[in-house]
Design an enzyme around this catalytic site. Structure first.
Site, PDB file in Angstrom:
ATOM      1  N   SER A 103       0.836  -1.206   0.000  1.00 25.54           N
ATOM      2  CA  SER A 103       0.000   0.000   0.000  1.00 25.54           C
ATOM      3  C   SER A 103       0.870   1.255   0.000  1.00 25.54           C
ATOM      4  O   SER A 103       1.856   1.332   0.747  1.00 25.54           O
ATOM      5  CB  SER A 103      -0.880  -0.024   1.257  1.00 25.54           C
ATOM      6  OG  SER A 103      -1.603   1.173   1.355  1.00 25.54           O
ATOM      7  N   THR A 135     -10.441   3.231 -14.628  1.00 31.23           N
ATOM      8  CA  THR A 135      -9.400   4.098 -15.194  1.00 31.23           C
ATOM      9  C   THR A 135      -8.257   4.266 -14.200  1.00 31.23           C
ATOM     10  O   THR A 135      -8.490   4.519 -13.021  1.00 31.23           O
ATOM     11  CB  THR A 135     -10.003   5.477 -15.562  1.00 31.23           C
ATOM     12  OG1 THR A 135     -11.085   5.236 -16.470  1.00 31.23           O
ATOM     13  CG2 THR A 135      -8.989   6.394 -16.210  1.00 31.23           C
ATOM     14  N   CYS A 191     -12.391   1.595  20.635  1.00 33.29           N
ATOM     15  CA  CYS A 191     -13.616   1.869  21.373  1.00 33.29           C
ATOM     16  C   CYS A 191     -14.801   1.331  20.576  1.00 33.29           C
ATOM     17  O   CYS A 191     -15.178   1.878  19.557  1.00 33.29           O
ATOM     18  CB  CYS A 191     -13.751   3.370  21.574  1.00 33.29           C
ATOM     19  SG  CYS A 191     -15.007   3.765  22.763  1.00 33.29           S
TER      20      CYS A 191
HETATM   21  N1  PLP Z   1      -2.741  -4.595   5.989  1.00 36.98           N
HETATM   22  C1  PLP Z   1      -2.010  -4.062   6.981  1.00 36.98           C
HETATM   23  C2  PLP Z   1      -1.032  -4.923   7.710  1.00 36.98           C
HETATM   24  C3  PLP Z   1      -2.172  -2.719   7.327  1.00 36.98           C
HETATM   25  O1  PLP Z   1      -1.453  -2.208   8.314  1.00 36.98           O
HETATM   26  C4  PLP Z   1      -3.111  -1.945   6.613  1.00 36.98           C
HETATM   27  C5  PLP Z   1      -3.357  -0.543   6.984  1.00 36.98           C
HETATM   28  O2  PLP Z   1      -3.294  -0.179   8.144  1.00 36.98           O
HETATM   29  C6  PLP Z   1      -3.833  -2.549   5.564  1.00 36.98           C
HETATM   30  C7  PLP Z   1      -3.629  -3.880   5.283  1.00 36.98           C
HETATM   31  C8  PLP Z   1      -4.827  -1.793   4.747  1.00 36.98           C
HETATM   32  O3  PLP Z   1      -4.165  -0.947   3.847  1.00 36.98           O
HETATM   33  P1  PLP Z   1      -4.983   0.253   3.170  1.00 36.98           P
HETATM   34  O4  PLP Z   1      -5.176   1.279   4.227  1.00 36.98           O
HETATM   35  O5  PLP Z   1      -4.097   0.719   2.060  1.00 36.98           O
HETATM   36  O6  PLP Z   1      -6.249  -0.311   2.686  1.00 36.98           O
END
Ligand code: PLP
Length: 386
Positions: free
Chosen positions: A199, A237, A325
């Site tokens: 990401s 796109t 929470c």
């Molecule tokens: N996987 C892990 C280990 C993460 O820490 C996160 C985000 O905190 C995600 C997946 C999700 O990524 P995104 O926020 O790009 O959807």
């Protein structure tokens, strides 16, 4: 007041170089990469270059990179796609400490589609038992989805060994490497993983852009159906400016990784040591020997993490707590619960996560100010103990 930002596992500041690389693609080179004219061609060229930059970070071929909107989409694409391809296989394996992007998706298949789901436990340090992984594999296992490093504790799972076990049984392996890309070196020539999610916003690119590594030969139907973008593997796109930014961020991560692994780790270690010395009843959560260099998850026993965060916020310090929470009650994180961290510690856990932008002065401020906050809150604690 400039914040002291120690929440880089939640999201990161976009690098100046990334913003600079993206800007022309909003205002001048705004073409659609699918268009025939030159303006579209420029966007197409930039997208191809970014794909090469992302591929370089993972040491794979550009045609194995699929751009998505985020890590969550990359995880969902993998799980949904693998199960769609092998409908007769009805068993999934994951761990108890996955991010909700994987955990909730696997549970969805159990609850809504009757799949058998094995959620592998972890030990008190957050480590996975490889023998338990091996003994959980079945003839009808469609997919193993195990993260590379945990977002809350920073604990790193031994991906190479996991991959060897899973692949020796001929099962597809997906890994969520959202927290490792840009922090640890990932070499897809050496890691026999089939699908790997990353990401942008965890490595100084903007939120809303991700990628999925799909090993050549892995069958994966499109999760988003529609046009022929991404070679027919993901419709929609292309988000050209963000793709360009993501590519640049990957290039910067490659250049900075070694330096960061030493300088960021030194600051993290200083912060951790300072807090453990300055605060009574403070404990590190997670295996310190297999941990991301930027992360320290520390429990301050007998107090609530939220109270610590609120007081830190008044000093401009951003971190996060290990409880969420929900419906009026403070529920400790599923990760700390899976590790068996006692209730009184899980509630008072704070995750500090640093980045290349963290300075020593910032770390010193936290070491100086946090012990007094802990003392103050503990004196008000209903547990009445130090
Ligand atoms: N996987 C892990 C280990 C993460 O820490 C996160 C985000 O905190 C995600 C997946 C999700 O990524 P995104 O926020 O790009 O959807």
């Amino acid at each position: 007041m400039k914040p002291i930002y120690l929440d880089n596992n939640a999201t990161t500041r976009v690098a100046d170089e990334v913003v600079e690389a993206m800007m022309p693609f909003f205002t001048e080179q705004y073409g659609n990469p699918s268009s025939m004219y030159a303006l579209g061609g420029e966007a197409g060229h930039a997208t191809r270059h970014a794909r090469e930059q992302v591929a370089a970070l993972l040491n794979c071929s550009p045609d194995e990179i699929l751009f998505t909107s985020c890590g969550t989409e990359s995880d969902n694409t993998s799980i949904h796609g693998v199960l769609e391809v092998a409908p007769a296989k009805r068993h999934l394996i994951t761990s108890r400490v996955e991010h909700p992007a994987v955990r909730t998706t696997c549970r969805y298949f159990r609850e809504q589609h009757g799949y058998a789901l094995t959620e592998l436990p972890v030990d008190a340090k957050g480590n996975l038992s490889l023998s338990e992984l091996e003994s959980s594999l079945r003839d009808d296992t469609a997919l193993v989805s195990i993260m590379h490093a945990n977002n809350e504790t920073g604990v790193i799972f031994p991906l190479e060994e996991i991959a060897q076990i899973v692949k020796s049984h001929g099962v597809i392996l997906h890994t969520d490497a959202v927290q490792t890309a840009g922090k640890l070196s990932l070499d897809m020539q050496k890691l026999p993983v089939d699908l790997l999610a990353i990401s942008g916003h965890k490595l100084h690119a903007p939120k809303g852009i991700g990628a999925l590594y799909v090993r050549r030969g892995t069958k994966l139907p499109p999760y988003l159906k529609g046009g022929h973008q991404e070679s027919g593997k993901r419709a929609g796109t292309e988000n050209v400016p963000y793709i360009v930014g993501f590519g640049k961020a990957c290039e910067l991560a490659m250049q900075n990784m070694e330096k960061e692994n030493t300088s960021v780790k030194a600051l993290r270690d200083k912060l951790q040591a300072g807090l453990l010395t300055g605060c009574q009843n403070a404990y590190v959560n997670g295996d310190e020997t297999h941990r991301l260099p930027n992360t320290a998850n520390i429990s301050f026993e007998f107090i609530e993490g939220e109270s610590i965060l609120l007081l830190l916020d008044t000093l401009g310090v951003c971190a996060s707590s290990g409880s969420a929470c929900t419906s009026g009650s403070l529920e400790p994180s599923h990760v700390l619960r899976a590790m068996g961290v006692p209730f009184t510690r899980a509630h008072g856990s704070i995750r500090f996560s640093l980045s290349r932008y963290t300075t020593e002065d910032e770390v010193n401020v936290v070491i100086e100010k946090l012990p007094a906050i802990i003392e103050r809150l503990r004196s008000m604690s209903p547990f009445g103990r130090k």
